[in-house]
Design an enzyme around this catalytic site. Structure first.
Site, PDB file in Angstrom:
ATOM      1  N   CYS A 310       0.841  -1.194   0.000  1.00  0.00           N
ATOM      2  CA  CYS A 310       0.000   0.000   0.000  1.00  0.00           C
ATOM      3  C   CYS A 310       0.874   1.241   0.000  1.00  0.00           C
ATOM      4  O   CYS A 310       0.746   2.116   0.868  1.00  0.00           O
ATOM      5  CB  CYS A 310      -0.906   0.006   1.225  1.00  0.00           C
ATOM      6  SG  CYS A 310      -1.972  -1.430   1.282  1.00  0.00           S
ATOM      7  N   ASP A 311       1.796   1.320  -0.929  1.00  0.00           N
ATOM      8  CA  ASP A 311       2.700   2.455  -1.010  1.00  0.00           C
ATOM      9  C   ASP A 311       2.874   2.779  -2.485  1.00  0.00           C
ATOM     10  O   ASP A 311       3.221   1.904  -3.275  1.00  0.00           O
ATOM     11  CB  ASP A 311       4.050   2.067  -0.389  1.00  0.00           C
ATOM     12  CG  ASP A 311       4.950   3.266  -0.209  1.00  0.00           C
ATOM     13  OD1 ASP A 311       4.979   4.122  -1.120  1.00  0.00           O
ATOM     14  OD2 ASP A 311       5.628   3.351   0.825  1.00  0.00           O
TER      15      ASP A 311
END
Ligand SMILES: *Cc1c(COP(=O)(O)O)cnc(C)c1O
Length: 382
Positions: A310-311
């Site tokens: 989630c980056d």
């Protein structure tokens, strides 16, 4: 076998070692442990007679556990804690690199009488993964530091430099060798006779763009050594990391999601291996791996490749054109080739709860990754 994982074909590590041996028969080959510190790799290289470039007590311990002798280790990191120098010295390590007065002070205090290599700054032009700026000093500083090392009871042993990792231009060693030759000359005039030139690493792996054969590097380096240091017949050290292990590895990953993202409607392929799971060298799209579809085939389309976290930094290739079968879908596997260096050692320990890259080892197989994977049936989880 659940993905993602890294498979290392130890036969290819062995073949790469013998190739370095054949090309540089007189040189000391010091494997740069950070490229892949797996015990399986270290044990193999120790058995073949390799020496090791280490950067920390843990790397030194790992080499000794793999069967190397302390005298076969070079502590090449120019940035060391005093207590770590003392630890390595107690182990019996007697060769250290430095590039400034402050580090020299530490070595004089913690490693009396040890052999020291002074690291020269070197440009990284031509390298896909630069190592300039942070390391090395000017030839002028090196001369003063080496005189000082002698005065402080250390043994001035030689000069080291590193021309940048994945160095695609075999001629890049010449310029630092010109400065090294001049330094040998000036120091000899002051009664200090250096014995060793450490050429560092930089020898390339086979990524998307083909690279010259190791023999071309040998010819260029040998000519430069003859031209600039011929009168000194120095002992030569090499510190290959990538060049020994990269081509022996394949990362097997699978597609988690494929979608068309607005605004351009480009096809995005999200893999279960990303920047934080071993593919850190895709930073700035510096290292461009060859990526092969295992089963999906047919007409190809341009894709953006991204990792699973989630980056939003976890995008592998957005500017570089990668093409994969348009039929690719969730669950399909991809092989990321020549991924044996700087992958397992860069994988995070659990970002987003994703497991670190599992490593498997085997032997046999042919040049293409698919062949290696046959071997996996017999490979055990470590
Ligand atoms: C990382 C490193 C190496 C290995 O470099 P490669 O480009 O992987 O061959 C060699 N020497 C030193 C001092 C290093 O830091």
């Amino acid at each position: 076998m659940t993905t993602p994982y890294l498979f290392i074909n130890l036969d290819r590590v062995e073949a790469a070692y013998w190739k370095f041996r054949r090309c540089f028969p007189e040189a000391g080959i010091f494997y740069a442990v950070k490229a892949n510190p797996a015990p399986e790799v270290l044990r193999l290289l120790a058995r073949l007679g390799s020496q090791f470039d280490v950067a920390s007590p843990a790397e030194a311990d790992a080499c000794l556990a793999a069967g190397a002798a302390a005298g076969d280790l070079s502590y090449g990191n120019t940035v060391k804690k005093s207590c770590d120098i003392a630890y390595a010295y107690r182990l019996g390590v007697r060769l250290f690199a430095f590039d400034c007065q402050e580090e020299l002070d530490k070595l004089a205090a913690q490693a009396p009488g040890a052999k020291v290599l002074c690291r020269l700054e070197a440009a990284s032009d031509g390298a896909a993964w630069p190592l300039a700026r942070k390391f090395g000093c000017s030839a002028e500083s090196a001369e003063a530091l080496i005189v000082e090392a002698m005065r402080r009871g250390l043994l001035p042993w030689g000069i080291s430099f590193h021309v940048g990792s994945q160095q695609t231009d075999p001629a890049r060693w010449e310029e630092p060798l010109v400065r090294t030759g001049a330094l040998f000359q000036r120091l000899a005039g002051r009664g200090i006779h250096l014995s060793t030139v450490n050429l560092g690493g930089g020898f390339p792996a086979r990524y998307a763009t083909p690279v010259p054969d190791l023999g071309v590097y040998r010819d260029s380096i040998r000519a430069a050594l003859d031209a600039h240091l011929g009168g000194f017949s120095p002992h030569v050290m090499l510190e290959p990391g990538r060049g020994l292990v990269a081509d022996a590895g394949v990362i097997v990953t699978q597609v988690i999601l494929k979608s068309r993202r607005e605004p351009a409607g480009r096809s995005w392929v999200y893999l279960d291996a990303g920047k934080f799971g071993g593919l850190a060298e895709t930073m700035d799209e510096c290292i461009q791996y060859r990526i092969r579809s295992v089963a999906a085939a047919g007409p190809e389309e341009a894709v953006v490749l991204a990792g699973p976290t989630c980056d939003s930094a976890d995008i592998l290739y957005e500017r570089t054109e990668y093409r994969l079968p348009a039929s690719l879908e969730e669950g399909d596997r991809l092989n990321i080739l020549s991924a044996g260096a700087y992958t397992a050692s860069y994988a995070s320990i659990g970002f987003n709860g994703l497991t670190p890259l599992t490593e498997y080892f085997g032997r046999g197989g042919d040049a293409e990754a698919g062949e290696d994977l046959v071997m996996l049936q017999g490979a055990k989880e470590d």
